[in-house]
Motif scaffolding. Sequence first.
Motif, short mmCIF file in Angstrom:
data_model
loop_
_atom_site.label_atom_id
_atom_site.label_comp_id
_atom_site.label_asym_id
_atom_site.label_seq_id
_atom_site.Cartn_x
_atom_site.Cartn_y
_atom_site.Cartn_z
N GLY A 22 10.13 -7.03 -14.80
CA GLY A 22 9.27 -7.52 -13.73
C GLY A 22 10.01 -7.69 -12.42
O GLY A 22 10.89 -6.90 -12.06
N ASP A 23 9.66 -8.76 -11.68
CA ASP A 23 10.23 -8.97 -10.34
C ASP A 23 11.74 -9.19 -10.36
O ASP A 23 12.39 -9.07 -9.31
CB ASP A 23 9.57 -10.18 -9.68
N ALA A 24 12.31 -9.51 -11.49
CA ALA A 24 13.77 -9.63 -11.57
C ALA A 24 14.43 -8.28 -11.35
O ALA A 24 15.60 -8.21 -10.95
CB ALA A 24 14.18 -10.20 -12.92
N ALA A 25 13.68 -7.20 -11.59
CA ALA A 25 14.23 -5.85 -11.46
C ALA A 25 13.62 -5.06 -10.32
O ALA A 25 14.26 -4.17 -9.75
CB ALA A 25 14.04 -5.07 -12.76
N HIS A 26 12.36 -5.37 -9.96
CA HIS A 26 11.71 -4.57 -8.93
C HIS A 26 10.55 -5.32 -8.31
O HIS A 26 9.88 -6.13 -8.96
CB HIS A 26 11.18 -3.25 -9.52
N ILE A 27 10.32 -5.08 -7.03
CA ILE A 27 9.22 -5.68 -6.29
C ILE A 27 8.53 -4.56 -5.52
O ILE A 27 9.18 -3.67 -4.97
CB ILE A 27 9.73 -6.76 -5.31
N VAL A 28 7.20 -4.60 -5.49
CA VAL A 28 6.44 -3.61 -4.74
C VAL A 28 5.52 -4.33 -3.76
O VAL A 28 5.06 -5.44 -4.04
CB VAL A 28 5.59 -2.70 -5.66
N PRO A 29 5.21 -3.71 -2.62
CA PRO A 29 4.14 -4.28 -1.79
C PRO A 29 2.84 -4.20 -2.56
O PRO A 29 2.65 -3.29 -3.38
CB PRO A 29 4.14 -3.37 -0.55
N PRO A 30 1.92 -5.13 -2.34
CA PRO A 30 0.74 -5.22 -3.20
C PRO A 30 -0.31 -4.14 -2.97
O PRO A 30 -1.30 -4.10 -3.72
CB PRO A 30 0.18 -6.61 -2.86
N THR A 31 -0.12 -3.28 -2.01
CA THR A 31 -1.16 -2.31 -1.64
C THR A 31 -1.54 -1.39 -2.79
O THR A 31 -2.68 -0.96 -2.89
CB THR A 31 -0.69 -1.46 -0.44
N GLY A 32 -0.60 -1.07 -3.67
CA GLY A 32 -0.90 -0.16 -4.77
C GLY A 32 -1.30 -0.84 -6.05
O GLY A 32 -1.51 -0.16 -7.07
N ALA A 33 -1.40 -2.17 -6.08
CA ALA A 33 -1.79 -2.94 -7.27
C ALA A 33 -0.88 -2.66 -8.45
O ALA A 33 -1.33 -2.51 -9.58
CB ALA A 33 -3.25 -2.64 -7.64
N LYS A 34 0.42 -2.63 -8.21
CA LYS A 34 1.38 -2.25 -9.26
C LYS A 34 2.21 -3.41 -9.80
O LYS A 34 2.79 -3.28 -10.88
CB LYS A 34 2.36 -1.19 -8.71
N GLY A 35 2.33 -4.52 -9.08
CA GLY A 35 3.31 -5.55 -9.47
C GLY A 35 3.19 -6.04 -10.90
O GLY A 35 4.11 -5.89 -11.71
N LEU A 36 2.06 -6.65 -11.25
CA LEU A 36 1.86 -7.17 -12.60
C LEU A 36 1.89 -6.04 -13.63
O LEU A 36 2.43 -6.20 -14.73
CB LEU A 36 0.53 -7.92 -12.68
N ASN A 37 1.34 -4.89 -13.27
CA ASN A 37 1.28 -3.77 -14.21
C ASN A 37 2.66 -3.19 -14.50
O ASN A 37 2.95 -2.81 -15.64
CB ASN A 37 0.35 -2.70 -13.65
N LEU A 38 3.52 -3.14 -13.50
CA LEU A 38 4.89 -2.68 -13.74
C LEU A 38 5.63 -3.65 -14.65
O LEU A 38 6.38 -3.24 -15.55
CB LEU A 38 5.66 -2.56 -12.42
N ALA A 39 5.43 -4.94 -14.41
CA ALA A 39 6.07 -5.95 -15.26
C ALA A 39 5.58 -5.83 -16.70
O ALA A 39 6.37 -5.91 -17.65
CB ALA A 39 5.78 -7.35 -14.71
#
Length: 394
Positions: free
Chosen positions: A287-304
């Motif tokens: 998750g955010d410990a490894a990567h952060i994305v701007p929220p425009t693509g709706a990827k943050g929670l899904n990547l985690a």
Amino acid sequence: MHTTVGIIGGGPSGLLLARLLHRAGIDSVVLESRDRGYVERRQRAGILEQATVDALRAAGAGSRLDAEGIPHDGIELRYEGRAARIDFPGLTGGRRVWVYAQTEVVKDLVALQLAEGGPLLFGAEVTAVEGADTDRPLVRYTHEGREQTLTCDYVVGCDGFHGVTRNAVPEGERRTYERTYPYSWLGILADAPPVYDELIYAHSERGFALASMRSPSVSRLYLQVPNGTDPADWPDERVWDELDARLSLRADPAWRLKRGTVTQKSVLPMRSSVTEPMRYGRILLAGDAAHIVPPTGAKGLNLAAADVIVLARAFAHLKETGSTELLDTYSDTCLRRVWRAEHFSYFMTTTLHTDPAQSPLDTRLQQSQLDRIATSPHAAAELAENYTGLPLAP
């Protein structure tokens, strides 16, 4: 206390990992620095990919999602006063997304973990992670006023960019790639029924706007604002007026949002960040410990979620076969998907936002790109495939 997997961070990724491990018969302990109320109220993402939904169902956390989540089969792009709908199922062979807030995902997972899973300790402040290059790393933490230790076979950091776990990896053993964007989002939560069925992403010379939702009676709306904006400088009426201006349609000049009581208002800075590798010794980052994305693509929670799905499979493989093969390839496996999601989020952000320094040529290039998506099934399919989520590695 000793456990097979020590999980630092009780957000959605840490809790989902704990549930998937529990289902596989693998013990874990979750240490969360905040109290339960804070964790369950923390507003973040609201869009779930199919793979995330499938994982929540597999973890036993799908009943309320299925009853209350809102499936979406597309999004609408607005630019130059025009509208173009992107049909997800038609362009991806049937894939869709769900609107279901992170707060609700967390509540579901917390309830399950406390009822059935291993220890979940709120208010457990981790102070150090030691011995990453040994076969029994040690986590030092403070809980209920006492300093305590947890030994683990592996430590998984789900505690964010500034968390202890990421910083436990020596600087010489990790490399971070970062970008800070020259704008932020002003977000509001409002008791107002959405007048749209699907999310609207709007590009305008006034700046970006996003019309989203949390339920049939609650709207979640965003405006692009300069970095450093104080929410107090944006009274409610100003926010509503600006949203209407940026979301306006030539074909329907009377189109307006439904207004209601604003219950929350905040400013969200935007950046991209990737730390490589996602494993050092027996420390694994997710998750955010490894990567952060701007929220425009709706990827943050899904990547985690994708990270911990891969990780849970790797731990199950280790338990069943004694082989660390999938754990050894965890970082490479996840990073392939991470970089694609980073690129998509960057593309959505830079295509839809107005950079304070951009020229009229830059604006026309953005409009041309949006026109290409609106008129080309191939370009629309590329957006739809990335938005609904690329396949997880086997």
